[in-house]
Design an enzyme around this catalytic site. Structure first.
Site, PDB file in Angstrom:
ATOM      1  N   GLY A   1      -2.733  16.667 -15.276  1.00 22.27           N
ATOM      2  CA  GLY A   1      -2.275  17.298 -14.048  1.00 22.27           C
ATOM      3  C   GLY A   1      -3.372  18.004 -13.271  1.00 22.27           C
TER       4      GLY A   1
ATOM      5  N   LYS B   1      12.208  27.234 -14.695  1.00 23.41           N
ATOM      6  CA  LYS B   1      11.040  28.108 -14.751  1.00 23.41           C
ATOM      7  C   LYS B   1      11.437  29.532 -15.143  1.00 23.41           C
ATOM      8  CE  LYS B   1       7.472  25.540 -13.690  1.00 23.41           C
ATOM      9  NZ  LYS B   1       6.323  25.392 -14.614  1.00 23.41           N
TER      10      LYS B   1
ATOM     11  N   TYR C   1      14.856  23.216 -10.732  1.00 18.82           N
ATOM     12  CA  TYR C   1      13.462  23.488 -11.074  1.00 18.82           C
ATOM     13  C   TYR C   1      13.237  24.994 -11.239  1.00 18.82           C
ATOM     14  CZ  TYR C   1       8.358  23.600 -10.606  1.00 18.82           C
ATOM     15  OH  TYR C   1       7.021  23.814 -10.818  1.00 18.82           O
TER      16      TYR C   1
ATOM     17  N   LEU D   1      -3.561  21.148 -12.182  1.00 17.24           N
ATOM     18  CA  LEU D   1      -3.919  22.475 -12.663  1.00 17.24           C
ATOM     19  C   LEU D   1      -4.707  22.393 -13.963  1.00 17.24           C
ATOM     20  CD1 LEU D   1      -3.828  25.496 -12.339  1.00 17.24           C
ATOM     21  CD2 LEU D   1      -1.539  25.506 -13.378  1.00 17.24           C
TER      22      LEU D   1
ATOM     23  N   ASP E   1       2.529  17.214 -27.171  1.00 16.59           N
ATOM     24  CA  ASP E   1       3.815  17.256 -26.482  1.00 16.59           C
ATOM     25  C   ASP E   1       4.366  18.664 -26.676  1.00 16.59           C
ATOM     26  OD1 ASP E   1       6.368  17.086 -25.534  1.00 16.59           O
ATOM     27  OD2 ASP E   1       6.917  15.289 -26.671  1.00 16.59           O
ATOM     28  N   ILE E   2       4.319  19.474 -25.619  1.00 14.52           N
ATOM     29  CA  ILE E   2       4.697  20.878 -25.787  1.00 14.52           C
ATOM     30  C   ILE E   2       6.168  21.050 -26.140  1.00 14.52           C
ATOM     31  CG2 ILE E   2       2.881  21.660 -24.222  1.00 14.52           C
ATOM     32  CD1 ILE E   2       5.060  22.124 -22.088  1.00 14.52           C
TER      33      ILE E   2
END
Length: 723
Positions: free
Chosen positions: A447, A565, A561, A449, A473-474
């Site tokens: 990604g 978060k 989304y 970031l 894989d988190i």
């Protein structure tokens, strides 16, 4: 011999450029925060370089001097048992009625010194004039500071008047307190050169000692620079006056900076024009030695050894500061402390190392000649409602108490010891060290970031492991545990996650990657004693506030989304309260072709209109700025929720116009439309701009857009050149 002491100091310069002054004590807040004295005492330091400056206390006549500021703070210092080293003039010209070329300057300083001593007869350590040689160079040889002279005669006059002021001031102080001691500071940076310019380097290396040589009464016909001084027009009587009135320092204070070590090279084609100068015999470039010398710096250890051999007097490092990223500041202070300990172990009487610019410094990137808002933090960062402790404070406390410093970044070398320090063709064989120490583990390797964070770590000499979903894989507890066991990081930076806001409305991967993944990381980090940084979003807010949101505002997400978060924030801080959770917004960066700024530039250059919402206010965030800010916070040990975005709340349409103007394109190509006409499945808050009540670490948006455009244009030029 007692242990090496920690001293501490605040940057107090009241610089004068023309008739404009810039007061560092006002800018840092030390001017009005009495509890800063408590902060300095909390370091464990034994002494503080305390600015009781002439131009601040008695800007008019001594009869009208206002002692209240000094009275209050010196009493507070005494309550802490912290000894002040009183500074009277610090890179200044004194009050407006005098200056460094004024024949009355020495008597003015002496009269003020006598008044200080009579007011505070118990004070025993003084620096009447800080760095007289350096101040003379910048004020009367280079013309940067008042009175802006640019000739050899003025330079020597400014130096001699400051030194005469020092001698006269100490004489007056000792009439009141015969035991008062002089702590004389100077920047003694070394100059090296090519063989052809050895004569010039030798001259500059001899000249750097002149303030101390004069005070110790060493300058007579046998001095290496006697003939030069006479040629330059210095009156023999002025030189002999110092031999007749010796005032040797009780402690020689060395101020050490990476940039003080210089290199001279006659091969001008190797260096940019602004570095070019000359002496009438040769034209040459004058550059930072660290940027060209293969063997790097001599550093504080060599400067201490030189001063010990030359004078045999007690020594101290009286300023240690580096305007750089946090880990480099830590490494510079730690390296200087170890060097002082080593030289002390060789038999030199090295008393202390001073953690300088405790509250940071302003505008030193331009030698105080510009007013651009540039700030370098210190032991505290004053870009906050109250000074915020940085990792430097913890290191200073460790050094003061004899505790082995434990910050993981100290295992690696500073940039001045790594290969990337060399920006010019190296002179001599290159010595360079590689980054070392436990790594940061960065997730989200594919990604924007994650890649930006890896790039920042690369430039900062921070070992890291950038892992893709295939590597880690988190949202798989087993995968997380295996990665922590394999890489043994000191911290995890979670840049992974589901980023498609509209698709998140019906895609179960949103909850898995944005909520479950951070929760599993927090649980594993809590179990392993590993720090965690994870990212959240402005979309946790509903936009009804109508103004930028701060950290304590109540979230209320409008879409899936944002809900994922928010769930991640709550889970992470419940499992690992010290975790750092950064809310941010609307990324744009120079290495990603898919962000909104790149889209605007690409479409407008192709002659196509860009549709953008005019009723959605956001905080566009320049990813390189974000990357460095979050790494600094992580190194400082900060936790909880932080808002980080470039200050500047704008609509998407306004942002598009900013991008157009920065790119030299027509902003009229931006078509402003209501959000409802864009057909977006996920609801958006009308106003989700971010602000912070914890600290203001990010540069402004307008400057960020300009830097983004410059990056992109530079990359395009490089591609064209390669083709």
């Amino acid at each position: 011999m007692d242990n090496l002491e920690l001293w501490v100091g605040v940057e107090p310069t009241v610089s004068r450029v023309g008739d404009e002054t810039l007061d560092q004590l006002v800018l840092s807040g030390f001017d009005h925060r009495l509890d800063d004295i408590d902060r300095l005492a909390s370091t464990g330091a034994k002494a503080v370089r305390f600015p009781l400056l002439w131009e601040r206390t008695a800007p008019g006549t001594l009869a009208d001097a206002d002692w209240r500021w000094g009275d209050e703070r010196l009493a507070r210092l005494a309550g802490h048992g912290l000894e002040p080293i009183v500074g009277l003039v610090h890179h200044g010209s004194g009050p407006f009625h005098t200056h460094l070329l004024d024949p009355a300057f020495p008597e003015g300083v002496a009269a003020y010194a006598r008044a200080v001593a009579e007011r505070y007869p118990h004070l025993g350590l003084y620096t009447p004039v800080n760095e007289p040689l350096t101040t003379a160079r910048f004020s009367a040889l280079y013309g940067h500071w008042y009175p802006h002279a640019r000739d050899e005669a003025s330079f020597w006059r400014a130096l001699l008047l400051q030194l005469r002021a020092t001698v006269r001031a100490m004489a007056e102080i000792r009439k009141v307190n015969p035991q008062a001691r002089l702590v004389q500071t100077e920047d003694l940076g070394h100059t090296s050169s090519t063989p052809a310019l050895r004569y010039q380097a030798d001259f500059e290396n001899e000249r750097r000692w002149l303030s101390l040589d004069l005070l110790t009464g060493r300058v007579d016909e046998s001095h290496p620079l006697w003939g030069y001084l006479r040629w330059a027009g210095v009156d023999e009587r002025d030189l002999r006056w110092f031999a007749e009135h010796p005032c040797p320092p009780d402690i020689v204070g060395l101020n050490v900076y990476v940039t003080s070590e210089r290199f001279l090279d006659e091969r001008l084609h190797r260096y940019p024009p602004h570095t070019h100068g000359g002496n009438g015999r040769h034209r040459y470039a004058d550059v930072e030695a660290v940027r060209v010398r293969g063997e790097g710096l001599g550093g504080p250890g060599e400067r201490l050894r030189e001063a010990h051999v030359r004078y045999g007097l007690p020594l101290a490092i009286t300023e240690v500061h580096l305007g750089c990223t946090r880990e480099e500041q830590l490494r510079w202070l730690h390296e200087t402390w170890r060097a002082a300990q080593a030289v002390r172990g060789e038999g030199a009487d090295v008393r202390a190392v001073t953690a300088w610019a405790a509250l940071g410094a302003f505008e030193w990137n331009s030698l105080l000649t510009r007013r651009g808002g540039h700030y370098e933090s210190g032991l505290w960062d004053v870009q906050a409602p109250e000074p915020r402790p940085t990792a430097l404070l913890s290191l200073a406390r460790d050094l003061a108490t004899g505790q082995p410093p434990a910050h993981p970044v100290l295992a690696g070398p500073g940039w001045w010891r790594r290969g990337e320090r060399l920006v010019f063709p190296p002179h001599g064989p290159v010595q360079a060290e590689a980054p070392a120490g436990a790594p940061l583990l960065i997730t989200g390797g594919a990604g924007t970031l994650g890649r930006a964070l890896a790039r920042a770590c690369e430039g900062r000499g921070l070992p890291y492991r950038l892992l893709s979903r295939r590597d880690l894989d988190i949202a798989d507890a087993g995968s997380v545990e295996r990665a922590l066991e394999e890489h043994r990081p000191w911290a995890v930076v979670n840049a992974a996650g589901y980023v498609r806001v509209d698709d998140a409305e019906g895609d179960p991967r949103n909850a898995r990657e944005n909520a479950l993944g951070p929760r599993l990381l927090a649980r594993a980090c809590a179990g392993g004693g590993v720090r965690l940084l994870t990212f959240s979003s402005d979309l946790v807010f509903d936009g009804r506030k109508g103004a930028p949101y701060v950290e304590s505002d109540t979230p209320g997400p409008l879409n899936a989304y944002g809900r994922s978060k928010l769930a991640a924030e709550q889970a992470v801080l419940s499992l690992l309260p010290e975790a750092l959770v950064v809310r941010t917004s609307a990324f744009f960066g120079p290495w990603d072709e898919h962000n909104f700024a790149a889209h605007v530039r690409r479409e407008l250059r192709a002659g196509r209109a860009v549709r953008a919402a005019g009723d959605q206010v956001v905080s566009p965030t320049f990813v390189p700025d974000l990357s460095h800010a979050v790494l600094d916070l992580l190194l400082d040990g900060e936790g909880g929720v932080w808002h980080l975005a470039n200050p500047g709340a704008v609509s998407w349409a306004d942002f598009a116009r900013m991008v157009a103007r920065a790119s030299g394109l027509d902003p009229d190509g931006v078509e402003e439309v209501p959000t409802a006409r864009l057909g977006l499945p996920a609801a958006r808050p009308a106003h989700s701009a971010l602000a912070s009540e914890r600290g203001w670490l990010m540069p402004d948006l307008a400057g960020a857009v300009e830097r983004w455009s410059a990056h992109v244009e530079s990359a395009e030029r490089e591609m064209l050149a390669a083709d």
